[in-house]
Design a protein around this motif. Structure first.
Motif, PDB file in Angstrom:
ATOM      1  N   GLU A 138      45.150  60.610 -23.487  1.00  0.00           N
ATOM      2  CA  GLU A 138      44.274  61.045 -24.581  1.00  0.00           C
ATOM      3  C   GLU A 138      42.831  60.593 -24.343  1.00  0.00           C
ATOM      4  O   GLU A 138      41.878  61.343 -24.536  1.00  0.00           O
ATOM      5  N   ILE A 139      42.676  59.337 -23.881  1.00  0.00           N
ATOM      6  CA  ILE A 139      41.356  58.782 -23.589  1.00  0.00           C
ATOM      7  C   ILE A 139      40.681  59.600 -22.482  1.00  0.00           C
ATOM      8  O   ILE A 139      39.504  59.956 -22.552  1.00  0.00           O
ATOM      9  N   ARG A 140      41.476  59.900 -21.444  1.00  0.00           N
ATOM     10  CA  ARG A 140      40.989  60.662 -20.296  1.00  0.00           C
ATOM     11  C   ARG A 140      40.489  62.037 -20.752  1.00  0.00           C
ATOM     12  O   ARG A 140      39.421  62.480 -20.363  1.00  0.00           O
ATOM     13  N   ARG A 141      41.267  62.680 -21.611  1.00  0.00           N
ATOM     14  CA  ARG A 141      40.917  64.016 -22.097  1.00  0.00           C
ATOM     15  C   ARG A 141      39.592  63.985 -22.870  1.00  0.00           C
ATOM     16  O   ARG A 141      38.714  64.809 -22.662  1.00  0.00           O
ATOM     17  N   LYS A 142      39.437  62.972 -23.746  1.00  0.00           N
ATOM     18  CA  LYS A 142      38.219  62.870 -24.558  1.00  0.00           C
ATOM     19  C   LYS A 142      36.994  62.625 -23.681  1.00  0.00           C
ATOM     20  O   LYS A 142      35.944  63.219 -23.878  1.00  0.00           O
ATOM     21  N   ILE A 143      37.136  61.701 -22.714  1.00  0.00           N
ATOM     22  CA  ILE A 143      35.995  61.368 -21.843  1.00  0.00           C
ATOM     23  C   ILE A 143      35.613  62.585 -20.996  1.00  0.00           C
ATOM     24  O   ILE A 143      34.435  62.946 -20.909  1.00  0.00           O
ATOM     25  N   ASP A 144      36.609  63.228 -20.403  1.00  0.00           N
ATOM     26  CA  ASP A 144      36.321  64.338 -19.491  1.00  0.00           C
ATOM     27  C   ASP A 144      35.718  65.540 -20.198  1.00  0.00           C
ATOM     28  O   ASP A 144      34.857  66.228 -19.652  1.00  0.00           O
ATOM     29  N   GLU A 145      36.169  65.763 -21.417  1.00  0.00           N
ATOM     30  CA  GLU A 145      35.645  66.886 -22.195  1.00  0.00           C
ATOM     31  C   GLU A 145      34.133  66.758 -22.359  1.00  0.00           C
ATOM     32  O   GLU A 145      33.385  67.710 -22.122  1.00  0.00           O
ATOM     33  N   MET A 146      33.683  65.543 -22.720  1.00  0.00           N
ATOM     34  CA  MET A 146      32.248  65.349 -22.897  1.00  0.00           C
ATOM     35  C   MET A 146      31.523  65.285 -21.549  1.00  0.00           C
ATOM     36  O   MET A 146      30.448  65.865 -21.398  1.00  0.00           O
ATOM     37  N   ALA A 147      32.116  64.608 -20.577  1.00  0.00           N
ATOM     38  CA  ALA A 147      31.461  64.449 -19.271  1.00  0.00           C
ATOM     39  C   ALA A 147      31.217  65.809 -18.605  1.00  0.00           C
ATOM     40  O   ALA A 147      30.165  66.027 -17.997  1.00  0.00           O
ATOM     41  N   GLN A 148      32.178  66.719 -18.741  1.00  0.00           N
ATOM     42  CA  GLN A 148      32.006  68.032 -18.126  1.00  0.00           C
ATOM     43  C   GLN A 148      30.923  68.837 -18.823  1.00  0.00           C
ATOM     44  O   GLN A 148      30.262  69.676 -18.214  1.00  0.00           O
ATOM     45  N   ARG A 149      30.721  68.540 -20.094  1.00  0.00           N
ATOM     46  CA  ARG A 149      29.692  69.241 -20.868  1.00  0.00           C
ATOM     47  C   ARG A 149      28.295  68.702 -20.538  1.00  0.00           C
ATOM     48  O   ARG A 149      27.379  69.466 -20.281  1.00  0.00           O
ATOM     49  N   VAL A 150      28.134  67.364 -20.524  1.00  0.00           N
ATOM     50  CA  VAL A 150      26.783  66.791 -20.354  1.00  0.00           C
ATOM     51  C   VAL A 150      26.460  66.444 -18.894  1.00  0.00           C
ATOM     52  O   VAL A 150      25.308  66.220 -18.564  1.00  0.00           O
TER      53      VAL A 150
ATOM     54  N   VAL B  37      40.036  54.718 -14.319  1.00  0.00           N
ATOM     55  CA  VAL B  37      38.748  54.466 -13.672  1.00  0.00           C
ATOM     56  C   VAL B  37      38.588  55.338 -12.412  1.00  0.00           C
ATOM     57  O   VAL B  37      37.549  55.981 -12.219  1.00  0.00           O
ATOM     58  N   MET B  38      39.639  55.391 -11.584  1.00  0.00           N
ATOM     59  CA  MET B  38      39.529  56.172 -10.337  1.00  0.00           C
ATOM     60  C   MET B  38      39.333  57.658 -10.609  1.00  0.00           C
ATOM     61  O   MET B  38      38.554  58.324  -9.926  1.00  0.00           O
ATOM     62  N   GLY B  39      40.014  58.158 -11.616  1.00  0.00           N
ATOM     63  CA  GLY B  39      39.874  59.572 -11.979  1.00  0.00           C
ATOM     64  C   GLY B  39      38.471  59.901 -12.457  1.00  0.00           C
ATOM     65  O   GLY B  39      37.903  60.935 -12.096  1.00  0.00           O
ATOM     66  N   ARG B  40      37.882  59.000 -13.258  1.00  0.00           N
ATOM     67  CA  ARG B  40      36.512  59.233 -13.745  1.00  0.00           C
ATOM     68  C   ARG B  40      35.503  59.094 -12.602  1.00  0.00           C
ATOM     69  O   ARG B  40      34.503  59.783 -12.562  1.00  0.00           O
TER      70      ARG B  40
END
Lengths: 145, 114
Positions: free
Chosen positions: B27-39, B62-65
């Motif tokens: 869930e954390i990964r999904r939230k972070i990636d959603e915004m990171a891909q946008r900005v 961490v490795m995925g981000r």
């Protein structure tokens, strides 16, 4: 060696039980008065073992995870995490750091490496199709010593 | 576990809190990636100040981000990492891919943001 105290815990392999299992083991060993570091080591190792059951052993469904903890003399703690899931074909290979069979879940492949480095002893026995038993040991050093 | 996200100019910060394990990491990964891909931030800070527990699922996080940031040329920084968390991170060599900012002595650790 005779156990001073022991506990058994049986939970279904739902991921919500990862937190419950490590908290239960932490509460069980609390009378040994572990340091914050020792407690973190044990909680992390239990979390890895239980997560392995959920992610690998019972990857296709829900099975039962058997957790047993014993306190022996001189602060020795023995924790066993057992499943009756798919088993591991090649235990030696599975224990290599960064080895993972998980292709889509962003698993680091470090579960056994964490258990091995955070605990004093780690033993893994497995039979394909029958299940896996992980036995870990750590001595909690008395704070006063 | 929870995550609060802020974006300031080119920097995105994720304030993580609670226990990081396999159960909550997705869930954390999904939230972070959603915004990171946008900005598409130039820098991403993962702030572990409110994290009370982390197993190797945090390493995957961490490795995925890190890989995501690399895909658009951004840098990853890890902040307010307590010593039990650092022990897990060092095992995976995360100090080689991301800058781990140490909390200065006497500095108050930033907790959960309301």
């Amino acid at each position: 060696m005779k156990a001073i105290n022991e506990m058994k815990l049986t939970v279904p392999s739902r991921s919500a039980n990862e937190g419950f299992a490590r908290a239960a083991v932490a509460a069980f060993i609390a009378p040994l008065d572990p340091t914050i570091g020792e407690l973190a080591d044990i909680k992390t190792a239990v979390s890895e073992a239980v997560t392995n059951c959920i992610v690998h052993a019972y990857r296709d469904g829900i099975g039962v995870i058997y957790i047993q903890a014993k306190i022996l003399e001189q602060g020795r703690v023995v924790i066993r995490v057992r499943d009756t899931g798919c088993g591991i074909e090649d235990v030696k290979k599975a224990m290599e750091p960064l080895f993972t069979t998980c292709e889509n879940g962003e698993r680091a492949g470090l579960g056994f490496a964490v258990m091995e480095s955070f605990m004093d002893k780690l033993r893994v026995s497995s039979r394909p199709g029958r299940g896996t038993t992980v036995t870990m040991e750590k001595t909690i050093l008395s704070k006063g010593a | 576990m929870d995550v609060q996200l802020t974006v300031e100019e080119e920097t995105m910060t994720a304030f993580l809190s609670g226990e990081i394990d396999h159960h909550g990491a997705g869930e954390i990964r999904r939230k972070i990636d959603e915004m990171a891909q946008r900005v598409r931030p130039q820098k991403m800070i993962l702030d572990f100040g409110g994290v009370t527990f982390m197993d190797s699922s945090g390493i995957g996080l961490v490795m995925g981000r890190y890989r995501l940031l690399q895909s658009f040329g951004g840098a990853l920084c890890l902040r307010h990492v307590s010593s039990p968390l650092k022990k897990v991170m060092r095992l995976a060599g995360l100090d080689r891919i991301a800058q781990i900012e140490d909390t200065r002595p006497g500095e108050k650790q930033e907790g959960k943001r309301s």
